[in-house]
Design a protein around this motif. Structure first.
Motif, PDB file in Angstrom:
ATOM      1  N   ALA A  52       1.669   8.654  10.024  1.00 35.47           N
ATOM      2  CA  ALA A  52       1.610   7.927   8.920  1.00 35.47           C
ATOM      3  C   ALA A  52       2.580   8.229   7.779  1.00 35.47           C
ATOM      4  O   ALA A  52       2.880   7.153   7.147  1.00 35.47           O
ATOM      5  CB  ALA A  52       0.015   7.895   8.349  1.00 35.47           C
ATOM      6  N   ARG A 201      -2.710  -4.105   8.089  1.00 35.40           N
ATOM      7  CA  ARG A 201      -4.039  -4.146   7.574  1.00 35.40           C
ATOM      8  C   ARG A 201      -5.199  -4.821   8.298  1.00 35.40           C
ATOM      9  O   ARG A 201      -6.407  -4.663   7.734  1.00 35.40           O
ATOM     10  CB  ARG A 201      -3.924  -4.617   5.932  1.00 35.40           C
ATOM     11  N   TRP A 228     -11.781   0.814  11.769  1.00 35.47           N
ATOM     12  CA  TRP A 228     -10.960   0.476  10.688  1.00 35.47           C
ATOM     13  C   TRP A 228     -11.599  -0.519   9.581  1.00 35.47           C
ATOM     14  O   TRP A 228     -11.221  -0.254   8.280  1.00 35.47           O
ATOM     15  CB  TRP A 228      -9.639  -0.196  11.238  1.00 35.47           C
ATOM     16  N   GLU A 234      -9.503   7.929   7.876  1.00 33.89           N
ATOM     17  CA  GLU A 234      -9.112   8.517   9.172  1.00 33.89           C
ATOM     18  C   GLU A 234     -10.227   8.872   9.903  1.00 33.89           C
ATOM     19  O   GLU A 234     -11.456   8.730   9.444  1.00 33.89           O
ATOM     20  CB  GLU A 234      -8.297   9.844   8.866  1.00 33.89           C
ATOM     21  N   PHE A 251      -7.084   7.780  14.341  1.00 31.39           N
ATOM     22  CA  PHE A 251      -6.532   6.987  13.397  1.00 31.39           C
ATOM     23  C   PHE A 251      -6.510   7.689  12.047  1.00 31.39           C
ATOM     24  O   PHE A 251      -7.171   8.173  11.740  1.00 31.39           O
ATOM     25  CB  PHE A 251      -7.074   5.452  13.337  1.00 31.39           C
ATOM     26  N   SER A 252      -5.484   7.084  11.393  1.00 30.43           N
ATOM     27  CA  SER A 252      -5.046   7.338  10.080  1.00 30.43           C
ATOM     28  C   SER A 252      -4.388   6.428   9.170  1.00 30.43           C
ATOM     29  O   SER A 252      -3.663   5.818   9.884  1.00 30.43           O
ATOM     30  CB  SER A 252      -4.216   8.605   9.929  1.00 30.43           C
ATOM     31  N   ARG A 253      -4.698   6.267   7.991  1.00 31.22           N
ATOM     32  CA  ARG A 253      -4.192   5.048   7.095  1.00 31.22           C
ATOM     33  C   ARG A 253      -2.537   5.594   6.537  1.00 31.22           C
ATOM     34  O   ARG A 253      -2.529   6.786   6.211  1.00 31.22           O
ATOM     35  CB  ARG A 253      -4.960   4.779   5.950  1.00 31.22           C
ATOM     36  N   GLY A 260      -2.268   1.325   9.473  1.00 36.18           N
ATOM     37  CA  GLY A 260      -2.714   2.350   9.951  1.00 36.18           C
ATOM     38  C   GLY A 260      -2.018   2.882  11.275  1.00 36.18           C
ATOM     39  O   GLY A 260      -1.037   2.021  12.006  1.00 36.18           O
TER      40      GLY A 260
END
Length: 586
Positions: A52, A201, A228, A234, A251-253, A260
């Motif tokens: 990210a 997004r 999400w 995350e 997952f991480s933004r 993401g």
């Protein structure tokens, strides 16, 4: 369990030994799997954070290039041909394969480096991104959309072009190729089985390794999309990915962009070692189980043969080895000892049978003795009834009270001796038994109206059963007389009782002393039942050298009983005949 054979019990023992170990190994393997899974989830999340930050840096670099280009003097002067030359140089140097657009607020393209000059340009259909740029005045990265010119998934990096007054007049946009992000993903991919994705997004894929060209623009897994949509920065969860297989996904933004990054690890990579360990543990456990059952079978055969031999030995007649003949070795030391024990038990049974015959003979003697005691007790009761009737006259109420009290006293004496198995009683216990009704009236313990000296609890020679019974009856008569005529007939009267041994230690002395009762002027003119019992019957029952002295002093009666304890004998003695003589002598 009672009907299980020895072989079945040994098999159960093997199962009880092996199965818990197998279960322990399986539980341990599962715990190791959970630890590996948690470690993999943390590793995937760390990688997602790193990617990210890399994606953010890549996009920030493109935004910076556009912002510098938006300050071009040729653009400010309205020289679109010169500005196009500058834009194409930027694309060639810094973003190969991308195209730069210049758009009005309504989406109409004024320039597109991918389209030759002079060719009519269409209006952009995807206007959400540039409207937010006009509204906010800041650069913005769009979601994935399909371009009107190139007819393929694109994304837009839009920056404002400001007029001289600072207001936003145009949009300068960059459409980088989506495969430009794949090198970032391939560089940090830890394993060929891992799936790395960048999505916008709304969850549409921007880039993916592997199969990026095929899946760009498609939505991510529904479970990941739901997580999400909650807005978490995350996290980690299980997903199915596009391949339909289960994955552990972190997952991480992307900070400031809203995109993401997802890192998916196939669960098979985590479960395969755990399954291999479980299969190995089960195989080893099964091997040990089969080996243990085989050994149990051999052990059961080695034990069952001696047991069957012991069964035959136990079922044979006692006379089979009565002469002490040796039993052949059974092949098991414990069985040999049990065989010896069976022979010893057979000999004990023969001895017990002989003892039973002897016991039956002695039982007949005991029954005869009990019959003799019953006759003596009846004779004593008869004598008590006759003497009580002679003293109390024709008054039935007084006869009933006196006779009942004496019967109860006789019963207490028998209870005391029965508790002691007719082996003699301590003088203190004899005194308390004879005075029980008056001690109970004083609260269950001496000290209020009847005072017992501490010496009564000292170790003194035991009193024989016949002597104990006579003393209990005598003390009852003394207390009854004191309650009617002596110290206990007045509230302030006291009775003091002392027990002890004479100086030589061969005789027991019991002293009775009354105080606080009516003054006495001498011996009573009429000799009642109690007086005759003390002076005649008690002396006879206490045996040779016994002395009973009654002193009628002005302060109260004083009695002294001195006797030598007789040897303790079995119940089959002449005590019964002495009671008969005692009753006859009253």
């Amino acid at each position: 369990m009672r009907r299980l054979t020895l072989r079945a019990r040994l098999a159960l023992l093997v199962l009880a030994s092996v199965l818990p170990l197998v279960g322990y190994n399986l539980v341990g393997g599962y715990a190791a799997y959970r630890v590996d899974r948690d470690h993999a989830a943390r590793e995937a999340l760390d990688l997602a954070r790193s990617l990210a930050r890399s994606v953010e840096s890549e996009l920030r670099a493109r935004i910076a290039v556009l912002e510098v280009l938006a300050l071009s003097r040729t653009l400010a002067a309205g020289d679109l041909a010169g500005f196009r030359t500058e834009a194409e140089a930027v694309v060639a140097r810094q973003t190969p394969g991308a195209n730069i657009l210049l758009l009005r607020e309504d989406g109409q393209q004024l320039m597109n480096t991918i389209v030759p000059p002079g060719v009519p340009l269409p209006a952009r259909q995807y206007l959400d991104n540039q409207r937010r740029v006009f509204a906010t005045g800041g650069a913005l990265v769009s979601n994935v959309f399909v371009g009107m010119v190139q007819q393929r998934p694109l994304l837009g990096v839009d920056v404002p072009v400001r007029r001289a007054d600072g207001s936003v007049g145009l949009i300068l946009a960059l459409n980088p190729t989506l495969d430009a992000f794949e090198p970032l993903l391939r560089r940090d991919r830890a394993s060929s089985g891992w799936i790395l994705s960048i999505f916008d997004r709304v969850g549409a894929r921007v880039a993916r390794v592997p199969d990026g060209a095929r899946l760009v623009g498609t939505p991510v897994d529904a479970a990941l999309l739901r997580a999400w949509g909650t807005g978490d920065a995350e996290g980690s969860l299980e997903t199915a990915a596009a391949e339909g297989r289960p994955f552990l996904t972190a997952f991480s933004r992307v900070p400031g962009i809203g995109w993401g990054v997802a890192v998916a690890i196939p669960l098979a990579e985590l479960t395969r070692p755990a399954v291999r360990s479980a299969v190995t543990s089960l195989a080893v456990g099964l091997a040990f189980l089969v080996l243990g059952l085989g050994l149990a079978h051999l052990v059961a055969r080695g034990i069952s043969r001696p047991i069957l031999a012991l069964v035959g030995l136990a079922a044979s007649a006692d006379e089979g080895h009565a002469g002490g003949a040796a039993v052949p070795a059974l092949g098991l030391p414990e069985a040999d000892r049990l065989a010896d024990a069976l022979l010893a038990e057979a000999r004990r049974r023969r001895a017990a049978l002989a003892a039973l015959v002897e016991g039956e003979r002695r039982l007949r003697l005991v029954v005869a003795e009990l019959n003799h005691r019953a006759k003596n007790a009846l004779a004593t009761v008869q004598a008590l009834a006759l003497q009580t009737a002679r003293v109390e006259g024709a008054d039935p109420t007084r006869f009933t009270e006196s006779f009942t009290a004496r019967l109860r006293t006789l019963g207490r004496a028998h209870d005391l001796l029965a508790r002691l198995a007719w082996e003699g009683a301590a003088p203190g216990a004899v005194v308390r038994t004879g005075l029980a009704p008056w001690l109970e009236a004083d609260g269950g313990a001496p000290g209020t109206r009847i005072l017992l000296c501490e010496a009564c609890d000292d170790p003194l020679p035991l009193v024989a059963p016949g002597q104990a019974q006579a003393l209990v009856m005598a003390l009852h008569e003394l207390a009854t007389n004191a309650a009617k005529y002596g110290a206990l007939s007045r509230p302030d009267g006291l009775v003091e009782i002392a027990c002890g041994a004479d100086p030589a230690g061969h005789a027991v002395v019991i002293t009775w002393r009354e105080r606080g009762g009516p003054p006495l002027t001498g011996p009573p003119a009429r000799r009642g039942f109690g007086t005759r019992l003390l002076e005649r019957g008690l002396v006879h029952d206490l045996g040779a050298d016994a002395e009973v002295a009654l002193a009628f002093e002005p302060t109260g009666l004083r009695a002294s009983i001195r006797f030598r304890p007789q040897p303790i004998q079995a119940p089959a003695t002449s005590s019964g005949s002495r009671s008969e003589v005692n009753a006859a002598s009253l």
